[in-house]
Design a protein around this motif. Structure first.
Motif, PDB file in Angstrom:
ATOM      1  N   PHE A 632     -15.159   1.019 -38.447  1.00  0.00           N
ATOM      2  CA  PHE A 632     -13.876   0.596 -37.874  1.00  0.00           C
ATOM      3  C   PHE A 632     -13.688   1.189 -36.478  1.00  0.00           C
ATOM      4  O   PHE A 632     -12.799   0.792 -35.745  1.00  0.00           O
ATOM      5  N   ALA A 633     -14.565   2.134 -36.112  1.00  0.00           N
ATOM      6  CA  ALA A 633     -14.485   2.754 -34.793  1.00  0.00           C
ATOM      7  C   ALA A 633     -15.256   1.970 -33.736  1.00  0.00           C
ATOM      8  O   ALA A 633     -15.127   2.252 -32.543  1.00  0.00           O
ATOM      9  N   ASN A 672      -7.284   5.147 -34.347  1.00  0.00           N
ATOM     10  CA  ASN A 672      -6.382   4.117 -33.827  1.00  0.00           C
ATOM     11  C   ASN A 672      -6.776   3.733 -32.404  1.00  0.00           C
ATOM     12  O   ASN A 672      -6.795   2.554 -32.040  1.00  0.00           O
ATOM     13  N   SER A 673      -7.104   4.719 -31.597  1.00  0.00           N
ATOM     14  CA  SER A 673      -7.550   4.454 -30.233  1.00  0.00           C
ATOM     15  C   SER A 673      -8.831   3.635 -30.221  1.00  0.00           C
ATOM     16  O   SER A 673      -8.965   2.650 -29.493  1.00  0.00           O
ATOM     17  N   ALA A 682      -4.754  -3.877 -37.904  1.00  0.00           N
ATOM     18  CA  ALA A 682      -4.246  -2.940 -38.909  1.00  0.00           C
ATOM     19  C   ALA A 682      -3.320  -3.685 -39.862  1.00  0.00           C
ATOM     20  O   ALA A 682      -2.515  -4.535 -39.439  1.00  0.00           O
ATOM     21  N   TRP A 683      -3.437  -3.342 -41.145  1.00  0.00           N
ATOM     22  CA  TRP A 683      -2.643  -4.020 -42.182  1.00  0.00           C
ATOM     23  C   TRP A 683      -1.162  -3.672 -42.037  1.00  0.00           C
ATOM     24  O   TRP A 683      -0.790  -2.539 -41.794  1.00  0.00           O
ATOM     25  N   LYS A 684      -0.318  -4.680 -42.206  1.00  0.00           N
ATOM     26  CA  LYS A 684       1.134  -4.596 -42.089  1.00  0.00           C
ATOM     27  C   LYS A 684       1.597  -4.200 -40.696  1.00  0.00           C
ATOM     28  O   LYS A 684       2.724  -3.760 -40.506  1.00  0.00           O
ATOM     29  N   GLY A 685       0.701  -4.381 -39.730  1.00  0.00           N
ATOM     30  CA  GLY A 685       1.066  -4.312 -38.325  1.00  0.00           C
ATOM     31  C   GLY A 685       0.626  -5.619 -37.699  1.00  0.00           C
ATOM     32  O   GLY A 685       1.391  -6.561 -37.547  1.00  0.00           O
ATOM     33  N   TYR A 759      -3.405   3.999 -26.521  1.00  0.00           N
ATOM     34  CA  TYR A 759      -4.267   4.285 -25.388  1.00  0.00           C
ATOM     35  C   TYR A 759      -5.722   4.294 -25.836  1.00  0.00           C
ATOM     36  O   TYR A 759      -6.087   4.971 -26.805  1.00  0.00           O
ATOM     37  N   GLY A 760      -6.557   3.533 -25.135  1.00  0.00           N
ATOM     38  CA  GLY A 760      -7.991   3.487 -25.429  1.00  0.00           C
ATOM     39  C   GLY A 760      -8.741   4.484 -24.560  1.00  0.00           C
ATOM     40  O   GLY A 760      -8.856   4.299 -23.344  1.00  0.00           O
TER      41      GLY A 760
END
Length: 812
Positions: A632-633, A672-673, A682-685, A759-760
C-alpha cells in the motif's frame, strides 16, 4: 374485544422523538403498516427533558446532512400535519477564542456552503451587532448559523406522531416490550397487551436501548450521563430589547468554555458540558431502574460553578437573573458520541435507531436514514459515522463509561487530524507492541488495536497538547518525512495488527464471490483488489482477495470494517458456503522499500522471484508465514502475515536482517503520505456509498462481461455519462493540509470535493484526492482548493500515480 394489533410490517420499540420520526418517515415512504410501542407516554425518556436546541453545525459531513435535513423538516412540519409548534429559528453565534477554533469554523462554513447553507464568520465587532450583551474583548471571532434555533421537543414528537397516524401508522402507548424472539422469517415482539408478529423490528429505546438490545442477545456500546441545564427568570433589560427589535437573541455557544446560553422567553437557559461530569447506572449501588419515565436526577450545581461564573462574565446580563429551575436528566452516549442508526449486527431484519446524545436536532434526519435502511437496505448519504457496525464487540462497560465521559467533557472539542484521544486505550495490543513502543512509537486506536502513528525521535514533543493543531508541521512532521525517505531509499516496516480477515470456502464459493464483486477473481496463487457495489452501483467496500484454492479464498479488509464487511458477506452468503472470521488469530507487517527483497533473502526461504500480486508460504526464523507481494506504500514490498504466536519472533528476525541495510519502522502517518502519492483510496474516505464505482475511478476493476450486483445501475450511469470522477490534485497549500470534504473551486463555482488531503514526502507536495465534475476533470486544469476559508491554487494531474507512475518500483 381488544383492538391491539397482532401483526405489523415493522415494529418500532420506543416513543421518543427518534422513534416517532422513524415511524413518520416509514409511513411517508409508503410503509404504513407499522406500529410503534412505547412503555409509557410518548417523550417519557430523554425527549421530555431535552433542551430542544436544533443546530446544523457538525464537523462530520454525514451528521451535518442529517441535522440540516431535520432543520428543514421542522420549519414546515407544523403546517404539513396541522399541529401547533413552538419552533424559534433564532440563528446562533458560536464563539471562538483561538486561531484553531476559527479554523474549525472556516472548515464548517465550507461544508455548509456545499450543502446549501449560508454560514459565515463574524469579527468581534460583528458579534456585538448580532448579540449586543456579550463581552468580546478576548475573542478571535465567531461562527454565525442563521438556521439554528430551538423547538419544543414534546410538540415536535406529537407533530410527527400526528403525521404518522394520518398516513395510517399506529402507536400503542403504555405498552412495554418484555421480550422478542425469532420464529421462521418473523420477529415476535411480546408485550403485556399481546404479541405482535412483524417482518422487521427497530430498537429506538433511547437510554433503555441497552436493555432492549439484551432481548436480541446483543450488548450495546453505550452508557448514560447526566446533563444539567438551568432556567433563569425574566430580565427586564432583555425583555425590553426583545420587544424593541421584535425577535429573540441568537443562541450563544461559548464552545471553548463548553456551554450554551439560550434566551428562554425573557430569561435564559444555560447548559454546560462540564469536565467533572457524572456517569449513571454504572455501579451496583446505582442499578439501572425498571422505569425512569418523566424522572430527573437531583440537582448537582456544585460541579457547574466554573461554567456559571464564566457565562456571567461573558454575558453580564445573566448575573441579574434569578435561577428558577434546574433540569438534570439522563442522556445516552456511545463511545464516540454518535448515535446508532442502521442494521443490528448479526441479526436479520433488525435495526437500531438509538443512543442519541442530540436526539432533537438529529431526530428528523435519523428518521429519514432509518426508513431508508428498512425500506431500501441502503441510505442516500453514507452514514458510517452512525452505523452500529463501526463497533465490533471489544467495547466493554468500563470502556464505554470512560469514552462516554471523555466525549461529554469535551463535547465542543476540536477534532484535530493528528490527535489521539487518551481514554479507553490499550484494549488490543500487537504481539510486538513492546518492541514498537521501545522504538518510540506514538500510538492511535484502529478498531481498538493500537497502531504506531509515527516514531518519535529524541527531543520530539510527544505531549497530547502538541497534537492539538491543524498545522501540517507538528512535532511528527520531521519524523514522518524520515520514515517516508527510509521506505523510498532502503526499507521500512509497519506493524499492522487487526486486519479483518475472513476465510471463504465451500463448493460454489468462486461462483458466488464472482457475483458479489465488480471485477474478475484472481487465479489460484494470486491476489487482487475486489470492489463490492450495492444495487445502485455505489462503493460498499474494498477487499484484498487471495485465492488459496479453486473454492477457497482469503478476504482481507480494513480493521475498522470488521463488523461491516462480515455482516455484508453473511447477509448475502449462499447456502452451503462457510465464512470464518480469522481476524484475531493473525497479525501482519508491511515490509516495503527497494531493499526489502534483500532483507527477506537474508532471513527467509521464500522464492523472491515471484511477481507482483502473488503470494506464497515461506519460513522466517523457522516459522511458517504467508508472504503477499503487494504494498500500500507503493514500493517493492511484501505483507508478512503471521500467526499471532510467532509474530514477535518473525519481527525480530526481519529487523535483525534489515537493520544493517537501513530498515526503519514507520507508522500510519507515513503510510498515509505514501498512499496518496500513489492515488490509493482509503475506506470510508475515498471509498464510500457517497460515490459509485465509476465515479471512484475504478472502472479497471469492472468486468462488464459477467453479472454482479449493481451492474445495471453502472451500465445506465456509463450510458448517460458519469457526472463526476475521481481526481488527483497537486495543491499549492499553505501551512495546513486540506480537511475531508474541502471544496474544489473553478471560476468562482464549486466543482468538487476532496476526500483525502495529505503531504507527499517523496514528491514534496501537498496532494488531494477527490471528486471533480467530469467537464473540468482534465489533466492540467487549474482549480482552487478551499482550506480553512482560503483558496489555494491546484492542478488536476494525469490519471496515473504521482510517484512511480508506471509502477516500475512496485513491480521490481
Amino acid at each position: 374485544m381488544s383492538d391491539f394489533p397482532t401483526q405489523a410490517r415493522v415494529v418500532i420499540i420506543g416513543g421518543g422523538a427518534v422513534g416517532v420520526s422513524s415511524l413518520y418517515h416509514l409511513a411517508k415512504a409508503g410503509w404504513t403498516d407499522c406500529l410503534l410501542l412505547e412503555k409509557n407516554e410518548l417523550t417519557a425518556g430523554s425527549t421530555w427533558h431535552a433542551a430542544g436546541n436544533v443546530p446544523t453545525f457538525s464537523s462530520s459531513w454525514s451528521i451535518m446532512n442529517m441535522q440540516r435535513y431535520s432543520a428543514e423538516l421542522y420549519r414546515k412540519l407544523g403546517q404539513e400535519v396541522d399541529y401547533p409548534m413552538n419552533y424559534h429559528v433564532t440563528g446562533s453565534v458560536r464563539l471562538g477564542h483561538s486561531r484553531e477554533r476559527l479554523m474549525e469554523f472556516q472548515k464548517v462554513v465550507g461544508m455548509g456552503r456545499y450543502q446549501g447553507m449560508d454560514l459565515n464568520i463574524l469579527t468581534p465587532d460583528e458579534i456585538k451587532r448580532v448579540y449586543p450583551f456579550v463581552e468580546t474583548h478576548d475573542l478571535t471571532g465567531a461562527l454565525h448559523d442563521p438556521y439554528d434555533g430551538d423547538i419544543d421537543p414534546a410538540q415536535l414528537t406529537q407533530a410527527l406522531a400526528k403525521g404518522a397516524r394520518q398516513m395510517g401508522a399506529k402507536i400503542e402507548r403504555f405498552c412495554p416490550v418484555t421480550s422478542v424472539r425469532r420464529e421462521g422469517d418473523e420477529w415476535v415482539v411480546v408485550t403485556p397487551k399481546g404479541e405482535v408478529r412483524c417482518e422487521k423490528v427497530v430498537n429506538a429505546a433511547g437510554y433503555y436501548a441497552g436493555k432492549v438490545a439484551e432481548m436480541f442477545g446483543r450488548k450495546l456500546p453505550m452508557m448514560v450521563m447526566s446533563h444539567q441545564y438551568m432556567l433563569f427568570d425574566t430580565i427586564p433589560e432583555l425583555e425590553s430589547w426583545s420587544k424593541e427589535v421584535g425577535h429573540k437573541l441568537p443562541l450563544l455557544r461559548d464552545v471553548d468554555s463548553s456551554y450554551y446560553l439560550r434566551q428562554e422567553k425573557m430569561g435564559f437557559n444555560l447548559g454546560p458540558y462540564e469536565g467533572n461530569c457524572k456517569a449513571h447506572w454504572v455501579e451496583k449501588s446505582d442499578p439501572f431502574p425498571d422505569d425512569f419515565s418523566f424522572q430527573l436526577f437531583p440537582d448537582d450545581l456544585e460541579r457547574l460553578e466554573w461554567h456559571i461564573n464564566d457565562a456571567m462574565a461573558r454575558v453580564p446580563l445573566l448575573g441579574q437573573a434569578n435561577l428558577t429551575k434546574v433540569i438534570n436528566g439522563p442522556i445516552p452516549y456511545t463511545p464516540d458520541g454518535n448515535p446508532l442508526i442502521g442494521p443490528m449486527p448479526g441479526l436479520p431484519n433488525a435495526y437500531e435507531a438509538c443512543v442519541f446524545t442530540f436526539g432533537i436536532c438529529q431526530a428528523g434526519g435519523a428518521g429519514k436514514v432509518l426508513a431508508e435502511w428498512v425500506t431500501e437496505g441502503a441510505t442516500e448519504w453514507d452514514m458510517w459515522s452512525c452505523d452500529p457496525r463501526r463497533f465490533t464487540g471489544f467495547e466493554d462497560p468500563d470502556y464505554c463509561v470512560k469514552k462516554g465521559m471523555e466525549v461529554y467533557g469535551h463535547e465542543y472539542a476540536i477534532h484535530f487530524p493528528h490527535h489521539a484521544w487518551p481514554e479507553g486505550r490499550g484494549k488490543k495490543l500487537s504481539a510486538v507492541h513492546d518492541r514498537t513502543e521501545a522504538m518510540g512509537a506514538q500510538f492511535g486506536p484502529y478498531n481498538g488495536w493500537e497502531r504506531a502513528l509515527w516514531y518519535a525521535r529524541p527531543g520530539d514533543d510527544t505531549t497530547e497538547a502538541s497534537q492539538r493543531t491543524w498545522d501540517r508541521a507538528g512535532p511528527w512532521f520531521g519524523a514522518v518525512k524520515a520514515e517516508c525517505e527510509a521506505v523510498r531509499d532502503a526499507a521500512g516496516i509497519l506493524d499492522l495488527p487487526g486486519f479483518s480477515r475472513f476465510m471463504l470456502t465451500g463448493a460454489g464459493a468462486a461462483e458466488w464471490l464472482s457475483a458479489q464483486i465488480t471485477g474478475k477473481l484472481p487465479s489460484v496463487g494470486r491476489l487482487g483488489l475486489a470492489y463490492f457495489a450495492d444495487d445502485k452501483g455505489r462503493i460498499v467496500t474494498e477487499m484484498s482477495v487471495a485465492r488459496m484454492g479453486e473454492e477457497q479464498f482469503l478476504l482481507i479488509t480494513a480493521a475498522t470494517a470488521q463488523s461491516h464487511d462480515k455482516e455484508w458477506l453473511l447477509r448475502h452468503l449462499a447456502p452451503g458456503l462457510s465464512l470464518m472470521d480469522a481476524t484475531e488469530a493473525w497479525s501482519c507487517q508491511i515490509l516495503t522499500g527497494p531493499k526489502s527483497r534483500e532483507i527477506l533473502a537474508a532471513c527467509s526461504d521464500a522464492d523472491l522471484s515471484k511477481g507482483w500480486l502473488t503470494f506464497q508460504q515461506a519460513k522466517i526464523a523457522g516459522e511458517e508465514v504467508w508472504l503477499f507481494r503487494v504494498s500500500f506504500a507503493g514500493e517493492l514490498g511484501w505483507e508478512i502475515h503471521t500467526p499471532v504466536g510467532v509474530t514477535a519472533k518473525v519481527f525480530d528476525a526481519v529487523m535483525a536482517a534489515g537493520s544493517p541495510l537501513g530498515l526503519k519502522p514507520f507508522g500510519m502517518f507515513a503510510l498515509n503520505s505514501l498512499r496518496v502519492e500513489k492515488g490509493y483510496r482509503a475506506w470510508k474516505g475515498d471509498l464510500s456509498t457517497d460515490y459509485t464505482v465509476l465515479q471512484g475511478g475504478l472502472e479497471r476493476f469492472v468486468d462488464w462481461g459477467k453479472s454482479f450486483r449493481g451492474k445495471a445501475a453502472l451500465e445506465a450511469e456509463k450510458q448517460r455519462g458519469v457526472a463526476k470522477r475521481f481526481c488527483t490534485l497537486v495543491i499549492e497549500a499553505g501551512e495546513q493540509d486540506p480537511p475531508y470534504m474541502a471544496t474544489i473551486w473553478k471560476d468562482g463555482v464549486i466543482v468538487g470535493e476532496l476526500t483525502s488531503g495529505y503531504y507527499g514526502h517523496r514528491v514534496g507536495a501537498c496532494i488531494g484526492l477527490g471528486m471533480l465534475k467530469t467537464e473540468v476533470n482534465l489533466p492540467g486544469t487549474e482549480v482552487e482548493v478551499e482550506i480553512f476559508g482560503a483558496r489555494y491554487p491546484a492542478k488536476v494531474m494525469a490519471d496515473q500515480p504521482l510517484w512511480d507512475p508506471k509502477n516500475e518500483r512496485i513491480r521490481a
